[in-house]
Write a protein that holds these residues in place. Structure first.
Motif, PDB file in Angstrom:
ATOM      1  N   UNK A  24      -1.397  91.152  21.846  1.00 35.62           N
ATOM      2  CA  UNK A  24      -0.103  90.636  21.398  1.00 35.62           C
ATOM      3  C   UNK A  24       0.782  90.155  22.526  1.00 35.62           C
ATOM      4  N   UNK A  25       0.191  89.792  23.646  1.00 38.44           N
ATOM      5  CA  UNK A  25       0.988  89.401  24.811  1.00 38.44           C
ATOM      6  C   UNK A  25       1.280  87.900  24.902  1.00 38.44           C
ATOM      7  N   UNK A  26       0.619  87.096  24.080  1.00 40.04           N
ATOM      8  CA  UNK A  26       0.845  85.652  24.137  1.00 40.04           C
ATOM      9  C   UNK A  26       2.167  85.303  23.465  1.00 40.04           C
ATOM     10  N   UNK A  27       2.915  84.433  24.117  1.00 45.14           N
ATOM     11  CA  UNK A  27       4.177  83.948  23.555  1.00 45.14           C
ATOM     12  C   UNK A  27       3.965  82.524  23.085  1.00 45.14           C
ATOM     13  N   UNK A  28       4.004  82.303  21.770  1.00 43.48           N
ATOM     14  CA  UNK A  28       3.731  80.961  21.254  1.00 43.48           C
ATOM     15  C   UNK A  28       4.853  79.980  21.570  1.00 43.48           C
ATOM     16  N   UNK A  29       4.493  78.705  21.564  1.00 42.50           N
ATOM     17  CA  UNK A  29       5.461  77.626  21.712  1.00 42.50           C
ATOM     18  C   UNK A  29       6.025  77.313  20.340  1.00 42.50           C
ATOM     19  N   UNK A  30       7.334  77.298  20.228  1.00 38.58           N
ATOM     20  CA  UNK A  30       7.992  76.969  18.960  1.00 38.58           C
ATOM     21  C   UNK A  30       8.295  75.480  18.926  1.00 38.58           C
ATOM     22  N   UNK A  31       8.161  74.866  17.747  1.00 39.35           N
ATOM     23  CA  UNK A  31       8.484  73.453  17.590  1.00 39.35           C
ATOM     24  C   UNK A  31       8.754  73.163  16.121  1.00 39.35           C
ATOM     25  N   UNK A  32       9.210  71.963  15.833  1.00 37.08           N
ATOM     26  CA  UNK A  32       9.483  71.542  14.463  1.00 37.08           C
ATOM     27  C   UNK A  32       8.456  70.524  14.014  1.00 37.08           C
ATOM     28  N   UNK A  33       8.031  70.652  12.784  1.00 36.03           N
ATOM     29  CA  UNK A  33       7.226  69.637  12.111  1.00 36.03           C
ATOM     30  C   UNK A  33       8.101  69.107  10.993  1.00 36.03           C
ATOM     31  N   UNK A  34       8.770  68.007  11.258  1.00 32.80           N
ATOM     32  CA  UNK A  34       9.785  67.543  10.314  1.00 32.80           C
ATOM     33  C   UNK A  34      10.893  68.564  10.298  1.00 32.80           C
ATOM     34  N   UNK A  35      11.178  69.122   9.130  1.00 35.89           N
ATOM     35  CA  UNK A  35      12.227  70.155   9.033  1.00 35.89           C
ATOM     36  C   UNK A  35      11.653  71.571   9.005  1.00 35.89           C
ATOM     37  N   UNK A  36      10.338  71.686   9.113  1.00 44.68           N
ATOM     38  CA  UNK A  36       9.683  72.991   9.055  1.00 44.68           C
ATOM     39  C   UNK A  36       9.442  73.564  10.452  1.00 44.68           C
ATOM     40  N   UNK A  37       9.568  74.872  10.562  1.00 46.68           N
ATOM     41  CA  UNK A  37       9.340  75.556  11.841  1.00 46.68           C
ATOM     42  C   UNK A  37       7.851  75.836  12.017  1.00 46.68           C
ATOM     43  N   UNK A  38       7.411  75.754  13.272  1.00 51.18           N
ATOM     44  CA  UNK A  38       6.009  76.007  13.578  1.00 51.18           C
ATOM     45  C   UNK A  38       5.911  76.653  14.955  1.00 51.18           C
ATOM     46  N   UNK A  39       4.815  77.309  15.208  1.00 47.33           N
ATOM     47  CA  UNK A  39       4.540  77.817  16.548  1.00 47.33           C
ATOM     48  C   UNK A  39       3.040  77.721  16.802  1.00 47.33           C
ATOM     49  N   UNK A  40       2.710  77.618  18.079  1.00 48.77           N
ATOM     50  CA  UNK A  40       1.306  77.460  18.443  1.00 48.77           C
ATOM     51  C   UNK A  40       1.030  78.098  19.787  1.00 48.77           C
ATOM     52  N   UNK A  41      -0.227  78.435  19.979  1.00 48.87           N
ATOM     53  CA  UNK A  41      -0.689  78.948  21.268  1.00 48.87           C
ATOM     54  C   UNK A  41      -2.174  78.676  21.381  1.00 48.87           C
ATOM     55  N   UNK A  42      -2.629  78.589  22.619  1.00 47.83           N
ATOM     56  CA  UNK A  42      -4.047  78.410  22.907  1.00 47.83           C
ATOM     57  C   UNK A  42      -4.631  79.738  23.366  1.00 47.83           C
ATOM     58  N   UNK A  43      -5.861  79.994  22.943  1.00 50.64           N
ATOM     59  CA  UNK A  43      -6.565  81.209  23.326  1.00 50.64           C
ATOM     60  C   UNK A  43      -7.951  80.826  23.810  1.00 50.64           C
ATOM     61  N   UNK A  44      -8.377  81.459  24.875  1.00 51.96           N
ATOM     62  CA  UNK A  44      -9.728  81.240  25.375  1.00 51.96           C
ATOM     63  C   UNK A  44     -10.622  82.350  24.850  1.00 51.96           C
ATOM     64  N   UNK A  45     -11.832  81.969  24.494  1.00 47.70           N
ATOM     65  CA  UNK A  45     -12.792  82.949  23.998  1.00 47.70           C
ATOM     66  C   UNK A  45     -14.192  82.569  24.419  1.00 47.70           C
ATOM     67  N   UNK A  46     -15.147  83.300  23.905  1.00 46.06           N
ATOM     68  CA  UNK A  46     -16.530  83.039  24.247  1.00 46.06           C
ATOM     69  C   UNK A  46     -17.378  83.232  23.000  1.00 46.06           C
ATOM     70  N   UNK A  47     -18.169  82.225  22.693  1.00 46.13           N
ATOM     71  CA  UNK A  47     -19.085  82.303  21.558  1.00 46.13           C
ATOM     72  C   UNK A  47     -20.480  82.012  22.082  1.00 46.13           C
ATOM     73  N   UNK A  48     -21.355  82.978  21.943  1.00 43.81           N
ATOM     74  CA  UNK A  48     -22.747  82.827  22.394  1.00 43.81           C
ATOM     75  C   UNK A  48     -22.850  82.333  23.837  1.00 43.81           C
ATOM     76  N   UNK A  49     -21.996  82.866  24.707  1.00 43.86           N
ATOM     77  CA  UNK A  49     -22.035  82.498  26.118  1.00 43.86           C
ATOM     78  C   UNK A  49     -21.317  81.206  26.461  1.00 43.86           C
ATOM     79  N   UNK A  50     -20.665  80.578  25.488  1.00 42.15           N
ATOM     80  CA  UNK A  50     -19.944  79.322  25.713  1.00 42.15           C
ATOM     81  C   UNK A  50     -18.444  79.568  25.718  1.00 42.15           C
ATOM     82  N   UNK A  51     -17.746  79.011  26.711  1.00 41.91           N
ATOM     83  CA  UNK A  51     -16.285  79.118  26.769  1.00 41.91           C
ATOM     84  C   UNK A  51     -15.677  78.204  25.713  1.00 41.91           C
ATOM     85  N   UNK A  52     -14.837  78.797  24.877  1.00 41.88           N
ATOM     86  CA  UNK A  52     -14.262  78.100  23.730  1.00 41.88           C
ATOM     87  C   UNK A  52     -12.747  78.190  23.790  1.00 41.88           C
TER      88      UNK A  52
END
Length: 168
Positions: free
Chosen positions: A95-123
């Protein structure tokens, strides 16, 4: 001169064929967004109302829509930040990631990127949550980490094209 004209024609033909076509896609008469033509229907999750992929490009997208009334019915008091934390928990259990807040039209949104690994591949997982008057939306896009910059323009266009369909 004929060789030069032929070369220009060949270059024109190749570049015009490589342009991505975009379509406006409406899902369940509830929301719409633009998707590139290279994405085809997929099936990852029974909860997602939209699931598309291009396995050659290693690009995947799913979108889950949830009515706020269901949260109230279960006694849950969610706002955008709470919904994001729950959606992102799979990718950021600390829970340490702080998402970026932004607007989509008049609606609120937030996003963040996460790195992971699937079957030895960086995703890379991009988690976007959107709050409208009546719903929460969870958009998850994942791809190979090495392709992040290549896919960035398409990812941004997809996200920023999202809108809920107004019914009266």
């Amino acid at each position: 001169m004929k060789k030069i004209c032929g070369l220009f024609f060949l270059v024109f033909l190749l570049t015009s064929c490589s342009k991505v076509k975009w379509s406006n896609v409406t899902v369940n008469d509830k929301y719409a967004l633009q998707l590139p033509s290279y994405l085809k229907p997929a099936s990852f999750s029974k909860d997602a109302s939209l699931q598309v992929q291009n396995s050659e490009k290693e690009f995947y997208l799913m979108l889950v829509d949830e009515d706020k009334a269901q949260f109230v019915q279960y006694g849950l008091d969610y706002d955008l930040h709470t919904y994001f934390k729950v959606a992102a928990n799979k990718y950021d259990s600390s829970g340490t990631v702080h998402p970026t807040l932004f607007l989509l039209g008049k609606d609120s949104a937030c996003q963040a990127d996460f790195k992971g690994n699937i079957n030895g591949n960086d995703v890379l997982f991009k988690v976007v949550t959107i709050e409208t008057k009546s719903s929460f939306y969870k958009l998850i896009i994942w791809m190979m980490l090495r392709d992040k910059e290549t896919h960035a323009p398409d990812v941004e266009r997809i996200i920023h094209s999202f809108h809920e369909i107004q019914t009266h």
